[in-house]
Design a protein around this motif. Structure first.
Motif, short mmCIF file in Angstrom:
data_model
loop_
_atom_site.label_atom_id
_atom_site.label_comp_id
_atom_site.label_asym_id
_atom_site.label_seq_id
_atom_site.Cartn_x
_atom_site.Cartn_y
_atom_site.Cartn_z
N UNK A 1 -4.20 4.39 -7.06
CA UNK A 1 -2.53 4.08 -7.44
C UNK A 1 -1.96 3.14 -6.74
N UNK A 2 -2.51 2.58 -5.77
CA UNK A 2 -1.79 1.61 -4.94
C UNK A 2 -1.48 0.42 -5.76
N UNK A 3 -0.39 -0.23 -5.44
CA UNK A 3 0.21 -1.10 -6.52
C UNK A 3 0.61 -2.37 -5.59
N UNK A 4 0.41 -3.28 -5.45
CA UNK A 4 1.00 -4.45 -4.80
C UNK A 4 2.27 -5.24 -5.48
N UNK A 5 3.41 -4.88 -4.98
CA UNK A 5 4.55 -5.01 -5.44
C UNK A 5 5.26 -6.27 -5.14
N UNK A 6 4.72 -7.15 -4.35
CA UNK A 6 5.46 -8.45 -3.40
C UNK A 6 4.39 -9.12 -2.94
N UNK A 7 4.24 -10.45 -3.21
CA UNK A 7 3.15 -11.27 -2.53
C UNK A 7 3.59 -12.87 -2.49
N UNK A 8 3.65 -13.27 -1.32
CA UNK A 8 3.96 -14.48 -0.86
C UNK A 8 2.92 -14.94 0.27
N UNK A 9 2.95 -16.27 0.53
CA UNK A 9 2.01 -16.66 1.52
C UNK A 9 2.09 -16.21 2.77
N UNK A 10 1.14 -15.20 3.23
CA UNK A 10 1.17 -14.55 4.42
C UNK A 10 1.79 -13.27 4.42
N UNK A 11 2.34 -12.75 3.21
CA UNK A 11 3.08 -11.62 3.37
C UNK A 11 2.66 -10.91 1.78
N UNK A 12 2.89 -9.51 2.12
CA UNK A 12 2.47 -8.41 0.76
C UNK A 12 3.20 -7.24 1.14
N UNK A 13 3.63 -6.45 0.09
CA UNK A 13 4.17 -5.45 -0.17
C UNK A 13 3.49 -4.51 -1.02
N UNK A 14 2.97 -3.27 -0.58
CA UNK A 14 2.32 -2.26 -1.52
C UNK A 14 2.99 -0.96 -1.72
N UNK A 15 2.64 -0.22 -2.48
CA UNK A 15 3.34 1.09 -2.70
C UNK A 15 2.22 1.90 -3.50
N UNK A 16 2.40 3.37 -2.96
CA UNK A 16 1.67 4.22 -3.32
C UNK A 16 2.51 5.82 -3.48
N UNK A 17 2.38 6.14 -4.49
CA UNK A 17 3.29 7.53 -4.40
C UNK A 17 2.08 8.52 -4.25
N UNK A 18 2.76 9.54 -3.37
CA UNK A 18 1.67 10.63 -2.66
C UNK A 18 1.35 11.72 -4.05
N UNK A 19 0.42 11.88 -4.57
CA UNK A 19 0.10 12.95 -5.52
C UNK A 19 -0.83 13.73 -4.80
N UNK A 20 -1.06 14.92 -5.52
CA UNK A 20 -1.85 15.95 -5.06
C UNK A 20 -3.38 15.78 -4.41
N UNK A 21 -3.68 14.63 -5.47
CA UNK A 21 -5.16 14.45 -5.19
C UNK A 21 -5.25 13.30 -3.97
N UNK A 22 -4.30 13.16 -3.35
CA UNK A 22 -4.43 12.30 -2.08
C UNK A 22 -4.31 13.06 -0.96
N UNK A 23 -4.21 14.39 -0.97
CA UNK A 23 -4.01 15.41 0.09
C UNK A 23 -5.34 15.71 0.84
N UNK A 24 -5.10 16.03 2.09
CA UNK A 24 -6.18 16.60 2.76
C UNK A 24 -6.26 18.05 2.79
N UNK A 25 -7.36 18.72 3.72
CA UNK A 25 -7.44 20.17 3.59
C UNK A 25 -6.09 20.94 4.43
N UNK A 26 -5.24 20.08 5.13
CA UNK A 26 -4.17 20.80 5.76
C UNK A 26 -2.87 20.46 4.57
#
Lengths: 120, 120, 120, 120
Positions: free
Chosen positions: D10-35
């Motif tokens: 569910x990672x999305x690259x939301x902005x991209x220019x030469x030498x730069x980028x921004x990506x986003x991820x919404x934390x859902x239940x299936x991205x959790x660890x055992x803690x």
């Protein structure tokens, strides 16, 4: 005077405020490696000195846990290198510092990051 | 003689074979930090010297790109530290080395890993 | 079952003992990057899962502070990767783990090191 | 579409220019660890996706050699994390990128640095 290792290499902390420090080192012949360029250990030690000064700048002991460094462009004898450490995180028992090392032209020579443990 | 920086600090490469090296450093007063323990830069420089020796042991130039170090147990003045570098990967233009640093009792003082670029 | 993220990617912890863990991941199409090779995040996640299992294997909570990874040889779809984590230091409030990731032929794909904080 | 692994998490690259980028991820239940907190592999994968986008943004292939990450404050389910990658060095065959990961309040969750090899 308070840091024998820095005195041995000629590293000088030239600026210090809470969470920040700047250190300088003039590259002399005795800091070179067998390639004739500044030894990685010398560049690292400069970055580490800025990191240590910044992380101990708040009056509480900070112990280095982990550090890493990227070696970028080489530089030559006679050059003065400057390392600037900045606190990028401080919470609970640990803190993080980023350090960049630049040469006399402001070109980046190395990038360093360190994490400390604060026992108190 | 071939490495002025190592001579400055007292680091000695005591063993060298293709892809491997061992270096030693006796911790003297002038290698301490303001806490009175060996400066991180001194421990790092020892590890880096073993890494440099191992990575240049094959007769081709190797340039350090990235290194990292974990500081584990501290050690005291008078102690002789030993860093052992081993090649864990060699392929194409890069190679990887792992280095451990131990004190006189064989207890681990630091763990280091480095990656080199081989331009030829 | 206890780790939703590992289940999402297909990472399985196949061996666990105090201070040690081994985890496996079969490289499927949905783990590739835009180059068509396994995504660095997938390889890292496998190593991190072995690290987390090993560092929490003693019944006390361990929180990751710092990790680093070297990407060595790439590998392909259908390959099963194995990450083996070993405790290389445990003292006071922190511990260190080394992890290697190998492919089906035993060739090293990545090397990882992590440091944890143990709050209790 | 072009990066199956990012789509899987569910990672999305939301902005991209030469030498730069921004990506986003919404934390859902299936991205959790055992803690019950976001898995280190998920946070790393987000940072790595921004790094990969930025380092491949110039139309030449870039291959990850070495990365490192500091885990700072944890964050919770439902949070959207943002990773911003910036090129801090580009010379010859390698380049360096720094990535910070922040939560919805702009608080730093992790700091990442990566080095690439550019074969062409």
């Amino acid at each position: 005077a308070s840091d024998p290792f820095c005195a041995t290499l000629g590293i000088e902390v030239v600026d210090l405020s809470p969470g920040r420090a700047r250190a300088e080192l003039r590259v002399t012949e005795d800091l070179l490696n067998f390639h004739g360029t500044p030894h990685g250990g010398a560049i690292y030690s400069l970055a580490d000195a800025a990191f240590a000064a910044a992380s101990n700048s708040r009056g509480e002991t900070a112990l280095a846990l982990e550090t890493n460094i990227s070696y970028l462009d080489a530089d030559g004898v006679g050059e003065t290198l400057t390392a600037t450490a900045e606190e990028t995180h401080l919470a609970g028992k640990t803190a993080e510092y980023e350090v960049d090392v630049v040469d006399g032209n402001g070109d980046r020579v190395a990038t360093f990051r360190g994490r400390v443990y604060r026992p108190e």
